[in-house]
Design a protein around this motif. Structure first.
Motif, PDB file in Angstrom:
ATOM      1  N   ARG A 133     -12.584  -0.540   0.672  1.00 33.48           N
ATOM      2  CA  ARG A 133     -11.325   0.196   0.496  1.00 33.48           C
ATOM      3  C   ARG A 133     -11.550   1.468  -0.328  1.00 33.48           C
ATOM      4  N   ALA A 134     -10.864   2.536   0.007  1.00 33.06           N
ATOM      5  CA  ALA A 134     -10.983   3.802  -0.721  1.00 33.06           C
ATOM      6  C   ALA A 134     -10.567   3.610  -2.175  1.00 33.06           C
ATOM      7  N   GLN A 167      -5.743  -2.666   7.670  1.00 31.44           N
ATOM      8  CA  GLN A 167      -4.992  -2.277   6.472  1.00 31.44           C
ATOM      9  C   GLN A 167      -5.192  -3.336   5.391  1.00 31.44           C
ATOM     10  N   PHE A 178       0.845  -1.191   0.000  1.00 33.62           N
ATOM     11  CA  PHE A 178       0.000   0.000   0.000  1.00 33.62           C
ATOM     12  C   PHE A 178       0.887   1.250   0.000  1.00 33.62           C
ATOM     13  N   GLY A 179       0.526   2.235  -0.822  1.00 32.01           N
ATOM     14  CA  GLY A 179       1.303   3.470  -0.894  1.00 32.01           C
ATOM     15  C   GLY A 179       2.268   3.452  -2.067  1.00 32.01           C
ATOM     16  N   GLU A 180       2.538   4.619  -2.607  1.00 34.09           N
ATOM     17  CA  GLU A 180       3.338   4.746  -3.831  1.00 34.09           C
ATOM     18  C   GLU A 180       4.741   4.157  -3.703  1.00 34.09           C
ATOM     19  N   PRO A 193     -10.351  -3.742   5.354  1.00 27.07           N
ATOM     20  CA  PRO A 193     -10.970  -2.535   5.914  1.00 27.07           C
ATOM     21  C   PRO A 193     -12.273  -2.781   6.672  1.00 27.07           C
ATOM     22  N   ASP A 231      -9.289   5.599  -4.279  1.00 26.25           N
ATOM     23  CA  ASP A 231      -8.053   6.254  -4.711  1.00 26.25           C
ATOM     24  C   ASP A 231      -6.805   5.739  -3.979  1.00 26.25           C
ATOM     25  N   GLU A 232      -6.958   4.687  -3.181  1.00 23.51           N
ATOM     26  CA  GLU A 232      -5.791   4.168  -2.455  1.00 23.51           C
ATOM     27  C   GLU A 232      -4.827   3.485  -3.420  1.00 23.51           C
ATOM     28  N   LYS A 233      -3.573   3.850  -3.320  1.00 27.65           N
ATOM     29  CA  LYS A 233      -2.534   3.262  -4.168  1.00 27.65           C
ATOM     30  C   LYS A 233      -2.179   1.880  -3.624  1.00 27.65           C
ATOM     31  N   MET A 234      -2.340   0.854  -4.468  1.00 29.35           N
ATOM     32  CA  MET A 234      -2.136  -0.518  -4.016  1.00 29.35           C
ATOM     33  C   MET A 234      -1.682  -1.380  -5.183  1.00 29.35           C
TER      34      MET A 234
END
Length: 499
Positions: free
Chosen positions: A166-167, A380, A122-124, A383, A169-172
Protein backbone atom coordinates in the motif's frame (compact mmCIF):
# COMPACT_ATOMS: atom_id res chain seq x y z
CA UNK A 1 -52.25 -41.79 -8.52
CA UNK A 2 -51.19 -39.62 -5.60
CA UNK A 3 -52.98 -40.25 -2.31
CA UNK A 4 -53.71 -37.74 0.39
CA UNK A 5 -53.42 -38.40 4.09
CA UNK A 6 -54.36 -36.00 6.86
CA UNK A 7 -52.33 -35.15 9.92
CA UNK A 8 -52.97 -32.77 12.81
CA UNK A 9 -50.25 -30.90 14.70
CA UNK A 10 -50.04 -27.79 16.82
CA UNK A 11 -47.32 -26.07 14.79
CA UNK A 12 -45.99 -26.29 11.22
CA UNK A 13 -42.62 -24.72 10.48
CA UNK A 14 -41.90 -24.23 6.77
CA UNK A 15 -38.21 -24.26 5.89
CA UNK A 16 -35.41 -26.05 7.76
CA UNK A 17 -33.07 -23.07 8.12
CA UNK A 18 -31.87 -21.11 11.13
CA UNK A 19 -35.20 -19.34 11.68
CA UNK A 20 -37.36 -22.47 11.91
CA UNK A 21 -34.63 -24.28 13.86
CA UNK A 22 -34.50 -21.42 16.37
CA UNK A 23 -38.27 -21.10 16.68
CA UNK A 24 -38.73 -24.87 16.99
CA UNK A 25 -36.09 -25.05 19.71
CA UNK A 26 -37.61 -22.13 21.64
CA UNK A 27 -41.10 -23.65 21.46
CA UNK A 28 -39.81 -27.06 22.56
CA UNK A 29 -37.94 -25.59 25.52
CA UNK A 30 -40.78 -23.33 26.61
CA UNK A 31 -43.68 -25.69 25.82
CA UNK A 32 -42.40 -29.27 25.41
CA UNK A 33 -45.96 -30.57 24.98
CA UNK A 34 -46.43 -28.81 21.61
CA UNK A 35 -46.48 -31.04 18.50
CA UNK A 36 -44.37 -29.69 15.61
CA UNK A 37 -43.75 -30.66 12.00
CA UNK A 38 -40.89 -29.07 10.06
CA UNK A 39 -41.16 -29.08 6.25
CA UNK A 40 -38.19 -28.61 3.90
CA UNK A 41 -38.30 -28.77 0.09
CA UNK A 42 -34.62 -29.79 -0.21
CA UNK A 43 -33.24 -33.16 0.90
CA UNK A 44 -30.93 -31.58 3.50
CA UNK A 45 -31.34 -28.87 6.12
CA UNK A 46 -29.69 -25.42 6.09
CA UNK A 47 -28.76 -25.59 2.40
CA UNK A 48 -30.08 -22.19 1.32
CA UNK A 49 -29.65 -18.87 3.17
CA UNK A 50 -28.32 -20.55 6.34
CA UNK A 51 -25.47 -22.31 4.53
CA UNK A 52 -22.02 -20.91 5.35
CA UNK A 53 -21.07 -20.34 1.70
CA UNK A 54 -24.37 -18.58 0.96
CA UNK A 55 -24.35 -16.02 3.78
CA UNK A 56 -23.30 -12.47 2.97
CA UNK A 57 -22.07 -12.04 6.54
CA UNK A 58 -21.77 -14.00 9.77
CA UNK A 59 -22.06 -12.88 13.36
CA UNK A 60 -23.69 -9.55 12.49
CA UNK A 61 -23.44 -7.55 15.70
CA UNK A 62 -22.99 -4.03 14.25
CA UNK A 63 -19.41 -3.84 15.51
CA UNK A 64 -18.03 -3.37 12.00
CA UNK A 65 -20.93 -3.10 9.53
CA UNK A 66 -20.94 0.54 8.43
CA UNK A 67 -24.36 0.35 6.76
CA UNK A 68 -25.95 0.07 10.24
CA UNK A 69 -24.55 3.50 11.18
CA UNK A 70 -25.51 5.91 8.37
CA UNK A 71 -23.91 9.31 8.12
CA UNK A 72 -26.34 12.23 8.41
CA UNK A 73 -26.32 15.43 6.36
CA UNK A 74 -24.74 17.37 9.23
CA UNK A 75 -21.86 14.88 9.49
CA UNK A 76 -23.18 13.10 12.59
CA UNK A 77 -23.68 9.33 12.66
CA UNK A 78 -26.96 7.65 13.52
CA UNK A 79 -26.35 4.64 15.78
CA UNK A 80 -29.77 3.48 17.03
CA UNK A 81 -29.95 0.56 14.58
CA UNK A 82 -26.43 -0.55 15.49
CA UNK A 83 -27.25 -0.51 19.21
CA UNK A 84 -30.41 -2.53 18.63
CA UNK A 85 -28.61 -5.16 16.54
CA UNK A 86 -25.74 -5.42 19.03
CA UNK A 87 -28.25 -5.94 21.84
CA UNK A 88 -30.10 -8.61 19.84
CA UNK A 89 -26.89 -10.47 19.06
CA UNK A 90 -26.12 -10.66 22.78
CA UNK A 91 -29.54 -12.29 23.22
CA UNK A 92 -28.57 -14.89 20.61
CA UNK A 93 -25.28 -15.61 22.40
CA UNK A 94 -27.11 -16.09 25.71
CA UNK A 95 -29.53 -18.59 24.17
CA UNK A 96 -26.72 -20.49 22.47
CA UNK A 97 -24.84 -20.58 25.79
CA UNK A 98 -27.89 -22.13 27.45
CA UNK A 99 -28.07 -24.77 24.71
CA UNK A 100 -24.37 -25.58 25.17
CA UNK A 101 -24.78 -25.89 28.94
CA UNK A 102 -27.74 -28.21 28.39
CA UNK A 103 -25.82 -30.37 25.90
CA UNK A 104 -28.11 -29.57 22.97
CA UNK A 105 -25.11 -28.05 21.18
CA UNK A 106 -22.27 -30.49 21.90
CA UNK A 107 -19.30 -28.57 20.47
CA UNK A 108 -19.75 -24.79 20.22
CA UNK A 109 -16.45 -24.41 18.32
CA UNK A 110 -18.14 -26.13 15.38
CA UNK A 111 -20.38 -23.10 14.86
CA UNK A 112 -18.84 -20.09 16.64
CA UNK A 113 -15.29 -18.75 16.95
CA UNK A 114 -13.69 -15.54 18.18
CA UNK A 115 -12.51 -13.22 15.41
CA UNK A 116 -11.78 -9.47 15.50
CA UNK A 117 -14.44 -7.31 13.84
CA UNK A 118 -12.94 -4.37 11.99
CA UNK A 119 -14.03 -1.49 9.76
CA UNK A 120 -11.55 -0.04 7.27
CA UNK A 121 -11.98 3.07 5.12
CA UNK A 122 -9.88 4.93 2.57
CA UNK A 123 -9.70 8.65 1.79
CA UNK A 124 -10.04 11.74 3.97
CA UNK A 125 -13.85 11.95 3.79
CA UNK A 126 -14.45 8.37 4.94
CA UNK A 127 -11.73 8.57 7.58
CA UNK A 128 -13.60 11.51 9.12
CA UNK A 129 -16.82 9.48 9.02
CA UNK A 130 -15.21 6.45 10.69
CA UNK A 131 -13.72 8.55 13.48
CA UNK A 132 -17.10 10.17 14.16
CA UNK A 133 -18.70 6.71 14.15
CA UNK A 134 -16.13 5.44 16.65
CA UNK A 135 -16.51 8.47 18.92
CA UNK A 136 -20.31 8.09 18.89
CA UNK A 137 -20.47 4.33 19.35
CA UNK A 138 -17.96 4.18 22.20
CA UNK A 139 -20.30 6.25 24.37
CA UNK A 140 -22.49 3.12 24.45
CA UNK A 141 -21.77 0.20 26.81
CA UNK A 142 -22.12 -2.43 24.07
CA UNK A 143 -19.28 -0.80 22.10
CA UNK A 144 -16.86 -0.04 24.94
CA UNK A 145 -13.38 -1.23 24.07
CA UNK A 146 -13.59 -0.46 20.35
CA UNK A 147 -10.20 0.79 19.15
CA UNK A 148 -9.53 3.37 16.42
CA UNK A 149 -6.34 4.11 14.54
CA UNK A 150 -4.94 5.98 11.56
CA UNK A 151 -1.38 4.96 12.42
CA UNK A 152 0.23 2.89 9.63
CA UNK A 153 2.30 0.80 12.06
CA UNK A 154 -0.74 -0.11 14.14
CA UNK A 155 -2.63 -0.97 10.95
CA UNK A 156 0.24 -3.24 9.88
CA UNK A 157 -0.06 -5.14 13.16
CA UNK A 158 -3.85 -5.42 12.82
CA UNK A 159 -4.15 -6.23 9.11
CA UNK A 160 -0.73 -7.01 7.63
CA UNK A 161 -2.20 -8.56 4.48
CA UNK A 162 -4.12 -5.37 3.70
CA UNK A 163 -1.13 -3.08 4.31
CA UNK A 164 1.38 -4.93 2.14
CA UNK A 165 2.11 -2.99 -1.04
CA UNK A 166 0.00 0.00 0.00
CA UNK A 167 1.19 3.55 -0.76
CA UNK A 168 2.73 5.16 2.32
CA UNK A 169 0.78 8.39 1.87
CA UNK A 170 -2.65 6.78 1.45
CA UNK A 171 -5.16 8.14 3.95
CA UNK A 172 -6.67 5.19 5.82
CA UNK A 173 -8.28 4.38 9.17
CA UNK A 174 -9.71 1.35 10.95
CA UNK A 175 -11.61 0.33 14.05
CA UNK A 176 -11.27 -2.99 15.84
CA UNK A 177 -13.18 -5.00 18.46
CA UNK A 178 -11.63 -8.27 19.55
CA UNK A 179 -14.83 -9.75 20.97
CA UNK A 180 -16.31 -10.23 17.49
CA UNK A 181 -17.30 -13.70 16.33
CA UNK A 182 -17.59 -15.83 13.22
CA UNK A 183 -20.81 -17.87 13.19
CA UNK A 184 -21.48 -20.82 10.92
CA UNK A 185 -25.28 -20.79 10.86
CA UNK A 186 -25.38 -23.93 8.74
CA UNK A 187 -23.60 -25.91 11.43
CA UNK A 188 -25.73 -24.36 14.19
CA UNK A 189 -28.93 -25.16 12.31
CA UNK A 190 -27.92 -28.78 11.81
CA UNK A 191 -27.24 -29.14 15.55
CA UNK A 192 -30.64 -27.64 16.45
CA UNK A 193 -32.57 -29.73 13.93
CA UNK A 194 -30.73 -32.91 15.00
CA UNK A 195 -31.84 -32.28 18.59
CA UNK A 196 -35.46 -31.63 17.57
CA UNK A 197 -35.49 -34.83 15.49
CA UNK A 198 -34.94 -36.85 18.68
CA UNK A 199 -38.26 -35.68 20.16
CA UNK A 200 -41.32 -37.93 19.88
CA UNK A 201 -43.62 -34.96 19.31
CA UNK A 202 -41.52 -33.39 16.52
CA UNK A 203 -41.14 -34.64 12.95
CA UNK A 204 -38.90 -33.34 10.16
CA UNK A 205 -39.99 -33.98 6.57
CA UNK A 206 -37.28 -33.36 3.98
CA UNK A 207 -37.95 -33.23 0.22
CA UNK A 208 -41.43 -31.94 1.03
CA UNK A 209 -42.66 -28.87 -0.85
CA UNK A 210 -45.57 -26.77 0.37
CA UNK A 211 -48.12 -26.58 -2.45
CA UNK A 212 -50.82 -24.51 -0.77
CA UNK A 213 -51.88 -22.93 2.52
CA UNK A 214 -55.57 -22.38 3.25
CA UNK A 215 -57.59 -21.33 6.25
CA UNK A 216 -60.23 -23.76 7.50
CA UNK A 217 -63.65 -22.87 8.94
CA UNK A 218 -62.39 -23.79 12.43
CA UNK A 219 -59.59 -21.18 12.05
CA UNK A 220 -56.89 -23.82 11.75
CA UNK A 221 -54.58 -23.87 8.74
CA UNK A 222 -54.48 -26.61 6.13
CA UNK A 223 -51.00 -26.98 4.66
CA UNK A 224 -50.85 -29.09 1.51
CA UNK A 225 -47.45 -30.66 0.90
CA UNK A 226 -45.98 -32.82 -1.82
CA UNK A 227 -43.33 -35.48 -1.23
CA UNK A 228 -40.89 -34.68 -4.03
CA UNK A 229 -39.45 -38.20 -3.99
CA UNK A 230 -42.73 -40.11 -4.29
CA UNK A 231 -45.11 -37.50 -5.71
CA UNK A 232 -47.59 -38.21 -2.91
CA UNK A 233 -49.51 -35.22 -1.56
CA UNK A 234 -50.88 -34.90 1.96
CA UNK A 235 -52.59 -32.33 4.13
CA UNK A 236 -51.48 -31.13 7.53
CA UNK A 237 -53.84 -29.22 9.80
CA UNK A 238 -52.17 -26.85 12.26
CA UNK A 239 -53.14 -24.21 14.80
CA UNK A 240 -50.05 -22.15 13.94
CA UNK A 241 -47.88 -21.88 10.82
CA UNK A 242 -44.50 -20.18 10.55
CA UNK A 243 -43.04 -19.49 7.12
CA UNK A 244 -39.27 -19.31 7.38
CA UNK A 245 -38.39 -20.28 3.84
CA UNK A 246 -35.90 -17.55 2.99
CA UNK A 247 -36.67 -15.80 -0.28
CA UNK A 248 -39.55 -18.21 -0.91
CA UNK A 249 -41.44 -16.93 2.16
CA UNK A 250 -43.18 -14.16 0.19
CA UNK A 251 -44.70 -16.61 -2.30
CA UNK A 252 -45.98 -18.84 0.50
CA UNK A 253 -47.31 -15.89 2.47
CA UNK A 254 -49.31 -14.81 -0.57
CA UNK A 255 -50.88 -18.27 -0.75
CA UNK A 256 -52.27 -17.82 2.77
CA UNK A 257 -54.54 -14.99 1.60
CA UNK A 258 -54.29 -13.02 4.84
CA UNK A 259 -55.01 -9.29 4.34
CA UNK A 260 -51.82 -8.35 6.19
CA UNK A 261 -49.78 -9.83 3.29
CA UNK A 262 -51.32 -7.52 0.69
CA UNK A 263 -48.99 -4.87 -0.69
CA UNK A 264 -45.79 -6.74 0.08
CA UNK A 265 -43.43 -7.44 -2.79
CA UNK A 266 -39.91 -8.73 -3.16
CA UNK A 267 -36.76 -7.64 -4.99
CA UNK A 268 -34.27 -10.51 -5.45
CA UNK A 269 -30.53 -9.89 -5.25
CA UNK A 270 -27.96 -12.59 -5.99
CA UNK A 271 -24.28 -12.62 -5.20
CA UNK A 272 -20.81 -14.03 -5.75
CA UNK A 273 -17.63 -14.28 -3.67
CA UNK A 274 -13.98 -14.35 -4.46
CA UNK A 275 -12.65 -17.29 -2.42
CA UNK A 276 -8.94 -17.51 -1.71
CA UNK A 277 -7.20 -20.78 -2.64
CA UNK A 278 -3.69 -19.85 -1.43
CA UNK A 279 -3.21 -21.19 2.10
CA UNK A 280 -0.38 -18.74 2.90
CA UNK A 281 -2.70 -15.81 2.17
CA UNK A 282 -5.55 -17.40 4.14
CA UNK A 283 -3.26 -17.82 7.17
CA UNK A 284 -1.99 -14.21 6.91
CA UNK A 285 -5.39 -12.63 7.58
CA UNK A 286 -7.35 -13.04 10.82
CA UNK A 287 -10.27 -10.61 10.93
CA UNK A 288 -13.60 -9.63 9.44
CA UNK A 289 -12.86 -6.29 7.78
CA UNK A 290 -15.82 -4.32 6.42
CA UNK A 291 -15.60 -1.26 4.18
CA UNK A 292 -18.14 1.24 2.86
CA UNK A 293 -20.67 0.20 0.24
CA UNK A 294 -20.65 1.69 -3.26
CA UNK A 295 -23.37 4.24 -4.07
CA UNK A 296 -26.60 2.38 -4.78
CA UNK A 297 -25.35 -0.93 -3.40
CA UNK A 298 -27.71 -3.06 -1.25
CA UNK A 299 -26.57 -3.62 2.37
CA UNK A 300 -25.58 -7.25 1.82
CA UNK A 301 -23.07 -6.04 -0.79
CA UNK A 302 -20.93 -4.07 1.66
CA UNK A 303 -17.39 -5.20 0.69
CA UNK A 304 -15.50 -7.21 3.28
CA UNK A 305 -12.37 -9.32 3.52
CA UNK A 306 -13.74 -12.03 5.68
CA UNK A 307 -12.07 -14.80 7.69
CA UNK A 308 -14.45 -17.69 8.28
CA UNK A 309 -14.35 -21.20 9.67
CA UNK A 310 -16.22 -23.70 7.53
CA UNK A 311 -16.15 -27.44 8.20
CA UNK A 312 -13.34 -26.87 10.69
CA UNK A 313 -11.09 -25.10 8.18
CA UNK A 314 -10.14 -21.43 7.99
CA UNK A 315 -11.34 -19.74 4.79
CA UNK A 316 -10.92 -16.27 3.31
CA UNK A 317 -13.62 -14.62 1.22
CA UNK A 318 -13.96 -11.22 -0.40
CA UNK A 319 -17.16 -9.66 -1.64
CA UNK A 320 -19.94 -10.23 -2.03
CA UNK A 321 -20.52 -8.99 -5.56
CA UNK A 322 -24.20 -8.34 -6.14
CA UNK A 323 -26.09 -9.71 -9.13
CA UNK A 324 -29.63 -10.01 -10.36
CA UNK A 325 -31.77 -13.08 -10.90
CA UNK A 326 -35.53 -13.53 -10.89
CA UNK A 327 -35.04 -16.53 -8.58
CA UNK A 328 -36.05 -16.09 -4.94
CA UNK A 329 -33.80 -18.95 -3.80
CA UNK A 330 -30.45 -20.25 -5.02
CA UNK A 331 -32.25 -23.46 -5.93
CA UNK A 332 -35.43 -21.66 -6.94
CA UNK A 333 -37.23 -20.94 -10.18
CA UNK A 334 -36.73 -18.11 -12.69
CA UNK A 335 -40.52 -17.65 -12.46
CA UNK A 336 -40.36 -16.72 -8.74
CA UNK A 337 -40.37 -12.95 -9.30
CA UNK A 338 -43.22 -12.86 -11.86
CA UNK A 339 -45.20 -15.32 -9.72
CA UNK A 340 -44.96 -12.93 -6.77
CA UNK A 341 -46.60 -10.03 -8.62
CA UNK A 342 -50.24 -9.53 -7.60
CA UNK A 343 -52.78 -6.75 -8.09
CA UNK A 344 -52.22 -5.70 -4.47
CA UNK A 345 -48.46 -5.18 -4.85
CA UNK A 346 -47.99 -3.93 -8.43
CA UNK A 347 -48.03 -0.25 -7.42
CA UNK A 348 -45.64 -0.63 -4.45
CA UNK A 349 -43.23 -2.66 -6.60
CA UNK A 350 -43.28 -0.17 -9.49
CA UNK A 351 -42.88 2.80 -7.14
CA UNK A 352 -40.00 1.17 -5.30
CA UNK A 353 -38.36 0.31 -8.62
CA UNK A 354 -38.54 3.89 -9.87
CA UNK A 355 -37.20 5.22 -6.57
CA UNK A 356 -34.26 2.80 -6.66
CA UNK A 357 -32.90 3.28 -10.17
CA UNK A 358 -29.33 3.70 -8.79
CA UNK A 359 -29.68 0.17 -7.32
CA UNK A 360 -30.78 -1.19 -10.68
CA UNK A 361 -27.84 0.53 -12.39
CA UNK A 362 -25.47 -0.83 -9.73
CA UNK A 363 -26.74 -4.41 -10.16
CA UNK A 364 -26.40 -4.24 -13.94
CA UNK A 365 -22.83 -2.96 -13.53
CA UNK A 366 -22.03 -5.76 -11.08
CA UNK A 367 -23.44 -8.45 -13.39
CA UNK A 368 -21.25 -7.16 -16.23
CA UNK A 369 -18.03 -7.30 -14.18
CA UNK A 370 -15.35 -9.69 -15.38
CA UNK A 371 -13.08 -11.63 -12.98
CA UNK A 372 -10.43 -8.94 -13.55
CA UNK A 373 -12.94 -6.22 -12.63
CA UNK A 374 -13.75 -8.10 -9.44
CA UNK A 375 -10.05 -8.30 -8.66
CA UNK A 376 -9.75 -4.50 -8.90
CA UNK A 377 -12.35 -4.16 -6.11
CA UNK A 378 -10.35 -6.58 -3.98
CA UNK A 379 -7.15 -4.60 -4.59
CA UNK A 380 -8.51 -1.65 -2.60
CA UNK A 381 -8.46 -4.01 0.40
CA UNK A 382 -5.44 -6.07 -0.68
CA UNK A 383 -3.10 -4.22 -3.09
CA UNK A 384 -0.99 -7.34 -3.76
CA UNK A 385 -3.94 -9.55 -4.78
CA UNK A 386 -3.44 -11.80 -7.82
CA UNK A 387 -6.23 -13.43 -9.78
CA UNK A 388 -4.61 -16.88 -9.69
CA UNK A 389 -5.04 -16.99 -5.88
CA UNK A 390 -8.83 -16.58 -6.02
CA UNK A 391 -11.81 -18.40 -7.50
CA UNK A 392 -15.41 -17.25 -7.93
CA UNK A 393 -17.91 -18.86 -5.57
CA UNK A 394 -21.66 -18.43 -6.03
CA UNK A 395 -23.43 -17.02 -2.97
CA UNK A 396 -27.09 -17.29 -1.98
CA UNK A 397 -30.15 -15.34 -3.08
CA UNK A 398 -31.72 -12.62 -0.95
CA UNK A 399 -35.14 -11.05 -1.40
CA UNK A 400 -35.45 -7.49 -0.13
CA UNK A 401 -38.86 -6.43 1.17
CA UNK A 402 -41.01 -4.00 -0.80
CA UNK A 403 -43.95 -2.62 1.17
CA UNK A 404 -46.73 -0.07 0.77
CA UNK A 405 -46.01 3.54 1.58
CA UNK A 406 -48.68 6.26 1.72
CA UNK A 407 -46.43 8.99 0.32
CA UNK A 408 -44.34 7.09 -2.25
CA UNK A 409 -46.63 4.18 -3.05
CA UNK A 410 -43.93 1.65 -2.22
CA UNK A 411 -40.52 1.53 -0.52
CA UNK A 412 -37.66 -0.94 -0.58
CA UNK A 413 -36.67 -2.13 2.90
CA UNK A 414 -33.21 -3.51 3.70
CA UNK A 415 -33.94 -5.28 6.96
CA UNK A 416 -35.99 -8.19 8.22
CA UNK A 417 -39.71 -8.03 8.89
CA UNK A 418 -42.21 -10.40 10.46
CA UNK A 419 -45.66 -10.31 8.84
CA UNK A 420 -48.43 -12.05 10.76
CA UNK A 421 -52.20 -12.41 10.70
CA UNK A 422 -54.28 -10.36 13.13
CA UNK A 423 -54.93 -13.40 15.33
CA UNK A 424 -51.26 -14.49 15.24
CA UNK A 425 -52.05 -17.92 13.79
CA UNK A 426 -49.67 -17.54 10.84
CA UNK A 427 -46.46 -15.55 10.44
CA UNK A 428 -43.70 -15.18 7.90
CA UNK A 429 -40.22 -13.74 8.07
CA UNK A 430 -39.32 -11.57 5.09
CA UNK A 431 -36.07 -9.82 4.19
CA UNK A 432 -32.39 -10.47 4.77
CA UNK A 433 -29.70 -8.75 6.86
CA UNK A 434 -29.12 -8.98 9.82
CA UNK A 435 -31.48 -11.98 9.87
CA UNK A 436 -29.75 -15.05 11.28
CA UNK A 437 -27.65 -13.18 13.85
CA UNK A 438 -30.74 -11.70 15.48
CA UNK A 439 -32.92 -14.79 15.01
CA UNK A 440 -33.42 -15.45 18.73
CA UNK A 441 -34.71 -11.95 19.51
CA UNK A 442 -36.94 -12.02 16.41
CA UNK A 443 -38.44 -15.39 17.34
CA UNK A 444 -39.04 -14.37 20.98
CA UNK A 445 -40.99 -11.34 19.75
CA UNK A 446 -42.94 -13.59 17.40
CA UNK A 447 -43.84 -15.99 20.23
CA UNK A 448 -45.11 -13.11 22.36
CA UNK A 449 -47.37 -11.96 19.51
CA UNK A 450 -48.54 -15.34 18.27
CA UNK A 451 -48.83 -17.16 21.63
CA UNK A 452 -49.90 -14.32 23.96
CA UNK A 453 -51.60 -16.52 26.58
CA UNK A 454 -48.59 -18.79 27.04
CA UNK A 455 -46.21 -15.80 26.96
CA UNK A 456 -48.03 -14.21 29.90
CA UNK A 457 -47.70 -17.24 32.18
CA UNK A 458 -45.25 -17.17 35.09
CA UNK A 459 -43.80 -20.53 34.05
CA UNK A 460 -43.07 -19.27 30.53
CA UNK A 461 -41.40 -16.08 31.74
CA UNK A 462 -39.34 -17.97 34.33
CA UNK A 463 -38.08 -20.38 31.68
CA UNK A 464 -37.30 -17.52 29.30
CA UNK A 465 -35.18 -15.80 31.97
CA UNK A 466 -33.37 -19.10 32.56
CA UNK A 467 -32.45 -19.26 28.88
CA UNK A 468 -31.79 -15.53 28.48
CA UNK A 469 -30.92 -14.03 31.90
CA UNK A 470 -30.99 -10.45 30.61
CA UNK A 471 -34.51 -10.82 29.17
CA UNK A 472 -36.49 -7.64 29.77
CA UNK A 473 -33.35 -5.64 30.55
CA UNK A 474 -31.04 -3.53 28.40
CA UNK A 475 -27.37 -4.50 28.41
CA UNK A 476 -26.54 -1.18 26.81
CA UNK A 477 -28.08 0.68 29.74
CA UNK A 478 -26.27 -1.40 32.39
CA UNK A 479 -22.47 -1.60 32.07
CA UNK A 480 -22.01 -4.21 34.79
CA UNK A 481 -24.79 -6.45 33.47
CA UNK A 482 -23.32 -6.16 29.98
CA UNK A 483 -19.87 -7.17 31.24
CA UNK A 484 -21.16 -10.06 33.37
CA UNK A 485 -23.32 -11.37 30.54
CA UNK A 486 -20.46 -11.33 28.05
CA UNK A 487 -18.11 -13.06 30.51
CA UNK A 488 -20.68 -15.82 31.07
CA UNK A 489 -21.58 -16.37 27.41
CA UNK A 490 -17.98 -16.24 26.18
CA UNK A 491 -16.97 -18.86 28.74
CA UNK A 492 -19.80 -21.21 27.74
CA UNK A 493 -19.18 -20.73 24.01
CA UNK A 494 -15.39 -21.08 24.39
CA UNK A 495 -14.72 -17.58 23.03
CA UNK A 496 -12.00 -15.13 24.07
CA UNK A 497 -11.78 -14.28 27.76
CA UNK A 498 -13.26 -10.96 28.85
CA UNK A 499 -11.51 -9.39 31.82
Amino acid sequence: MSKKSNKEVDVVLIGAGIMSATLGTLINELSPDVNIEILERLDVVAAESSDAWNNAGTGHSALCELNYTPEQKDGSVKIDKAVKIAEQFEVSKQFWSYLVDKGIIPQPENFIRSIPHMSAVFGEKDVKFLKTRWETLTTQNLFKGMEYTEDPETLKSWIPLMMEGRAADEKMAATRMDLGTDVNFGSLTRDLIANLAKKDNISISLSHEVVDIEREDDDRWEVEVKDLKTGVKREIKAKFVFIGAGGHSLLLLEKSGIPEAKGYGGFPVGGQWLRCTNQEIIDAHHAKVYGKASVGAPPMSVPHLDTRYIDGKQALLFGPYAGFSTKFLKQGSYFDLPASIKLSNIRPMLSAGLDNLPLTKYLITEVMKSPKDKLESLKQFMPTAKLEDWVIEKAGQRVQVIKKDKKKGGILEFGTEVVSSADGSIAALLGASPGASTSVAIMISLLKKCFPDRAKSDEYRKKLREMIPSHGKSLNDDAELCRETRIRTHKALKLIDIA
